[in-house]
Write a protein that holds these residues in place. Structure first.
Motif, PDB file in Angstrom:
ATOM      1  N   MET A   1       0.856  -1.199   0.000  1.00  0.00           N
ATOM      2  CA  MET A   1       0.000   0.000   0.000  1.00  0.00           C
ATOM      3  C   MET A   1       0.892   1.249   0.000  1.00  0.00           C
ATOM      4  O   MET A   1       1.720   1.410   0.890  1.00  0.00           O
ATOM      5  CB  MET A   1      -0.920   0.003   1.230  1.00  0.00           C
ATOM      6  N   ALA A   2       0.728   2.076  -0.991  1.00  0.00           N
ATOM      7  CA  ALA A   2       1.540   3.291  -1.092  1.00  0.00           C
ATOM      8  C   ALA A   2       1.112   4.292  -0.031  1.00  0.00           C
ATOM      9  O   ALA A   2      -0.078   4.431   0.279  1.00  0.00           O
ATOM     10  CB  ALA A   2       1.397   3.891  -2.477  1.00  0.00           C
ATOM     11  N   ALA A   3       2.085   4.989   0.537  1.00  0.00           N
ATOM     12  CA  ALA A   3       1.798   5.998   1.554  1.00  0.00           C
ATOM     13  C   ALA A   3       1.481   7.333   0.896  1.00  0.00           C
ATOM     14  O   ALA A   3       2.120   7.734  -0.078  1.00  0.00           O
ATOM     15  CB  ALA A   3       2.975   6.139   2.501  1.00  0.00           C
ATOM     16  N   SER A   4       0.488   8.013   1.418  1.00  0.00           N
ATOM     17  CA  SER A   4       0.078   9.317   0.889  1.00  0.00           C
ATOM     18  C   SER A   4       0.661  10.437   1.741  1.00  0.00           C
ATOM     19  O   SER A   4       0.755  10.312   2.970  1.00  0.00           O
ATOM     20  CB  SER A   4      -1.447   9.433   0.890  1.00  0.00           C
ATOM     21  N   PRO A   5       1.041  11.555   1.115  1.00  0.00           N
ATOM     22  CA  PRO A   5       1.467  12.718   1.902  1.00  0.00           C
ATOM     23  C   PRO A   5       0.301  13.241   2.722  1.00  0.00           C
ATOM     24  O   PRO A   5      -0.843  13.250   2.253  1.00  0.00           O
ATOM     25  CB  PRO A   5       1.911  13.720   0.836  1.00  0.00           C
ATOM     26  N   MET A   6       0.582  13.682   3.941  1.00  0.00           N
ATOM     27  CA  MET A   6      -0.478  14.075   4.860  1.00  0.00           C
ATOM     28  C   MET A   6      -0.226  15.459   5.436  1.00  0.00           C
ATOM     29  O   MET A   6       0.924  15.868   5.651  1.00  0.00           O
ATOM     30  CB  MET A   6      -0.569  13.061   6.005  1.00  0.00           C
ATOM     31  N   PHE A   7      -1.317  16.169   5.711  1.00  0.00           N
ATOM     32  CA  PHE A   7      -1.247  17.504   6.292  1.00  0.00           C
ATOM     33  C   PHE A   7      -2.183  17.537   7.502  1.00  0.00           C
ATOM     34  O   PHE A   7      -3.370  17.814   7.366  1.00  0.00           O
ATOM     35  CB  PHE A   7      -1.694  18.544   5.259  1.00  0.00           C
ATOM     36  N   PHE A  91     -11.262   9.118   3.839  1.00  0.00           N
ATOM     37  CA  PHE A  91     -10.435   7.929   4.047  1.00  0.00           C
ATOM     38  C   PHE A  91     -10.331   7.599   5.530  1.00  0.00           C
ATOM     39  O   PHE A  91     -10.644   8.419   6.403  1.00  0.00           O
ATOM     40  CB  PHE A  91      -9.027   8.145   3.475  1.00  0.00           C
ATOM     41  N   THR A  92      -9.858   6.386   5.804  1.00  0.00           N
ATOM     42  CA  THR A  92      -9.452   5.970   7.141  1.00  0.00           C
ATOM     43  C   THR A  92      -7.945   5.754   7.123  1.00  0.00           C
ATOM     44  O   THR A  92      -7.408   5.163   6.186  1.00  0.00           O
ATOM     45  CB  THR A  92     -10.151   4.663   7.550  1.00  0.00           C
ATOM     46  N   VAL A  93      -7.271   6.242   8.146  1.00  0.00           N
ATOM     47  CA  VAL A  93      -5.831   6.029   8.259  1.00  0.00           C
ATOM     48  C   VAL A  93      -5.584   4.610   8.763  1.00  0.00           C
ATOM     49  O   VAL A  93      -6.057   4.234   9.848  1.00  0.00           O
ATOM     50  CB  VAL A  93      -5.185   7.040   9.228  1.00  0.00           C
ATOM     51  N   GLU A  94      -4.890   3.817   7.982  1.00  0.00           N
ATOM     52  CA  GLU A  94      -4.535   2.463   8.393  1.00  0.00           C
ATOM     53  C   GLU A  94      -3.255   2.454   9.223  1.00  0.00           C
ATOM     54  O   GLU A  94      -3.142   1.726  10.207  1.00  0.00           O
ATOM     55  CB  GLU A  94      -4.358   1.564   7.159  1.00  0.00           C
ATOM     56  N   ARG A  95      -2.300   3.278   8.812  1.00  0.00           N
ATOM     57  CA  ARG A  95      -1.012   3.272   9.519  1.00  0.00           C
ATOM     58  C   ARG A  95      -0.209   4.503   9.139  1.00  0.00           C
ATOM     59  O   ARG A  95      -0.137   4.857   7.971  1.00  0.00           O
ATOM     60  CB  ARG A  95      -0.220   2.009   9.153  1.00  0.00           C
ATOM     61  N   TRP A  96       0.346   5.167  10.146  1.00  0.00           N
ATOM     62  CA  TRP A  96       1.299   6.246   9.890  1.00  0.00           C
ATOM     63  C   TRP A  96       2.671   5.631   9.643  1.00  0.00           C
ATOM     64  O   TRP A  96       3.056   4.683  10.324  1.00  0.00           O
ATOM     65  CB  TRP A  96       1.356   7.214  11.067  1.00  0.00           C
ATOM     66  N   VAL A  97       3.384   6.159   8.674  1.00  0.00           N
ATOM     67  CA  VAL A  97       4.705   5.625   8.345  1.00  0.00           C
ATOM     68  C   VAL A  97       5.761   6.681   8.641  1.00  0.00           C
ATOM     69  O   VAL A  97       5.464   7.748   9.182  1.00  0.00           O
ATOM     70  CB  VAL A  97       4.768   5.169   6.861  1.00  0.00           C
ATOM     71  N   ASP A  98       6.983   6.384   8.287  1.00  0.00           N
ATOM     72  CA  ASP A  98       8.110   7.287   8.535  1.00  0.00           C
ATOM     73  C   ASP A  98       7.793   8.695   8.041  1.00  0.00           C
ATOM     74  O   ASP A  98       7.387   8.891   6.899  1.00  0.00           O
ATOM     75  CB  ASP A  98       9.348   6.739   7.814  1.00  0.00           C
ATOM     76  N   ARG A 104       3.344  11.032   6.427  1.00  0.00           N
ATOM     77  CA  ARG A 104       2.774  10.152   5.414  1.00  0.00           C
ATOM     78  C   ARG A 104       2.001   9.046   6.112  1.00  0.00           C
ATOM     79  O   ARG A 104       2.320   8.674   7.243  1.00  0.00           O
ATOM     80  CB  ARG A 104       3.869   9.537   4.537  1.00  0.00           C
ATOM     81  N   ALA A 105       0.999   8.511   5.417  1.00  0.00           N
ATOM     82  CA  ALA A 105       0.205   7.438   6.006  1.00  0.00           C
ATOM     83  C   ALA A 105      -0.362   6.542   4.917  1.00  0.00           C
ATOM     84  O   ALA A 105      -0.564   6.970   3.782  1.00  0.00           O
ATOM     85  CB  ALA A 105      -0.937   8.020   6.845  1.00  0.00           C
ATOM     86  N   GLU A 106      -0.599   5.288   5.288  1.00  0.00           N
ATOM     87  CA  GLU A 106      -1.295   4.354   4.414  1.00  0.00           C
ATOM     88  C   GLU A 106      -2.791   4.492   4.686  1.00  0.00           C
ATOM     89  O   GLU A 106      -3.223   4.481   5.839  1.00  0.00           O
ATOM     90  CB  GLU A 106      -0.817   2.928   4.685  1.00  0.00           C
ATOM     91  N   LEU A 107      -3.557   4.637   3.622  1.00  0.00           N
ATOM     92  CA  LEU A 107      -4.979   4.976   3.737  1.00  0.00           C
ATOM     93  C   LEU A 107      -5.876   3.959   3.053  1.00  0.00           C
ATOM     94  O   LEU A 107      -5.475   3.309   2.089  1.00  0.00           O
ATOM     95  CB  LEU A 107      -5.245   6.355   3.115  1.00  0.00           C
ATOM     96  N   SER A 108      -7.113   3.861   3.552  1.00  0.00           N
ATOM     97  CA  SER A 108      -8.176   3.121   2.869  1.00  0.00           C
ATOM     98  C   SER A 108      -9.301   4.092   2.587  1.00  0.00           C
ATOM     99  O   SER A 108      -9.763   4.806   3.504  1.00  0.00           O
ATOM    100  CB  SER A 108      -8.700   1.973   3.741  1.00  0.00           C
ATOM    101  N   MET A 109      -9.739   4.161   1.331  1.00  0.00           N
ATOM    102  CA  MET A 109     -10.792   5.104   0.973  1.00  0.00           C
ATOM    103  C   MET A 109     -12.153   4.618   1.471  1.00  0.00           C
ATOM    104  O   MET A 109     -12.465   3.422   1.428  1.00  0.00           O
ATOM    105  CB  MET A 109     -10.835   5.298  -0.540  1.00  0.00           C
TER     106      MET A 109
END
Length: 203
Positions: A1-7, A91-98, A104-109
Motif C-alpha cells: 500500500m503506497a503511503a500518501s502525503p499528509m497535512f 479515508f481511514t488512516v490504516e497506519r502512519w509511516v516514517d 505520510r500514512a497508508e490509507l483506505s478510501m
C-alpha cells in the motif's frame, strides 16, 4: 500500500469544500514541491484533524478519518506558499509511516455517501437551520445566503462546512456512514448549538 502525503491540521476538511493554507514549514514546502513534480495532474494529499497537541514539532494526536485534498492552486509568497486544496474522497488512516521528510500514512478510501430523493425534505430542513444559525451568529450580512452546489451530495457537505459548529462536531459529521445520518446529525448539532447560545444569553 503506497503511503500518501499528509497535512494534519486544527480543522476538518469536507469533500467538495475548498481549504486555503499558508505553507511555511520546510517539510510541507517540500511536500508541495513533490506534489507539483508529479507527472499526473490532480495532485492530492490527505488532511486529518489534530485531536490533541500541536502539529508543530510533532507529538500530536491525529484523527483516524480524514479527507483527500486536490491541490487546486499555488501562489508563492516571500517565504511561504499560499495553496488551495479542494476536498475529494474520505479515508481511514490504516497506519502512519516514517515522517521523513513529511507526514505520510497508508490509507483506505471510504465509500461515497449516496443520495436519495427521499432525503430532500431532510436536506431542506437542515439547510434552513444552518442558514438561520449563520445569520444568528454573524448577522444579516453573513454567508447565510451562500449558494450551494446543484449536486445534492456536494451541497450537503457544503452545508456541513458552513454550519457554525466546533471542529469536534464537524469531525462527527465527517465520520457519517449514510447521507441520512449526516443530515440528521447536522440538524441535531445545530439545534444543540442554538440551545447553548440561548442558555448562555449570547447570540
Amino acid at each position: 500500500m503506497a503511503a500518501s502525503p499528509m497535512f494534519p491540521l486544527g480543522s476538518v476538511l469536507f469533500p467538495s469544500v475548498p481549504i486555503p493554507l499558508r505553507v511555511f514549514e520546510p517539510r510541507y514546502l517540500r511536500m508541495v514541491g513533490r506534489l507539483l513534480d508529479e507527472d499526473e495532474p490532480g495532485f492530492e494529499f490527505g488532511v486529518v484533524l489534530i485531536e490533541r497537541g500541536s502539529e508543530a514539532g510533532g507529538g500530536d494526536q491525529r484523527a483516524s478519518v480524514g479527507t483527500m485534498a486536490r491541490l487546486a492552486s499555488v501562489a508563492a509568497g516571500a517565504d511561504d506558499l499560499l495553496i488551495v486544496g479542494v476536498g475529494t474522497r474520505r479515508f481511514t488512516v490504516e497506519r502512519w509511516v516514517d515522517e521523513d521528510p513529511y507526514p505520510r500514512a497508508e490509507l483506505s478510501m471510504l465509500p461515497e455517501l449516496e443520495w436519495s430523493e427521499a432525503l430532500a425534505p431532510l436536506r431542506t430542513e437542515a439547510e434552513a437551520l444552518v442558514r438561520r444559525a449563520i445569520a444568528r451568529v454573524a448577522g444579516p450580512h453573513s454567508d447565510a445566503g451562500i449558494e450551494l452546489s446543484d449536486d445534492p451530495v456536494e451541497a450537503v457537505w457544503q452545508l456541513a462546512a458552513i454550519a457554525p459548529l466546533g471542529e469536534y462536531d464537524r469531525y462527527t459529521l465527517l465520520r457519517s456512514t449514510t447521507m441520512g445520518g449526516l443530515l440528521r446529525q447536522l440538524i441535531d448539532l445545530v439545534l444543540d448549538a442554538e440551545e447553548l447560545w440561548s442558555a448562555e444569553g449570547g447570540v
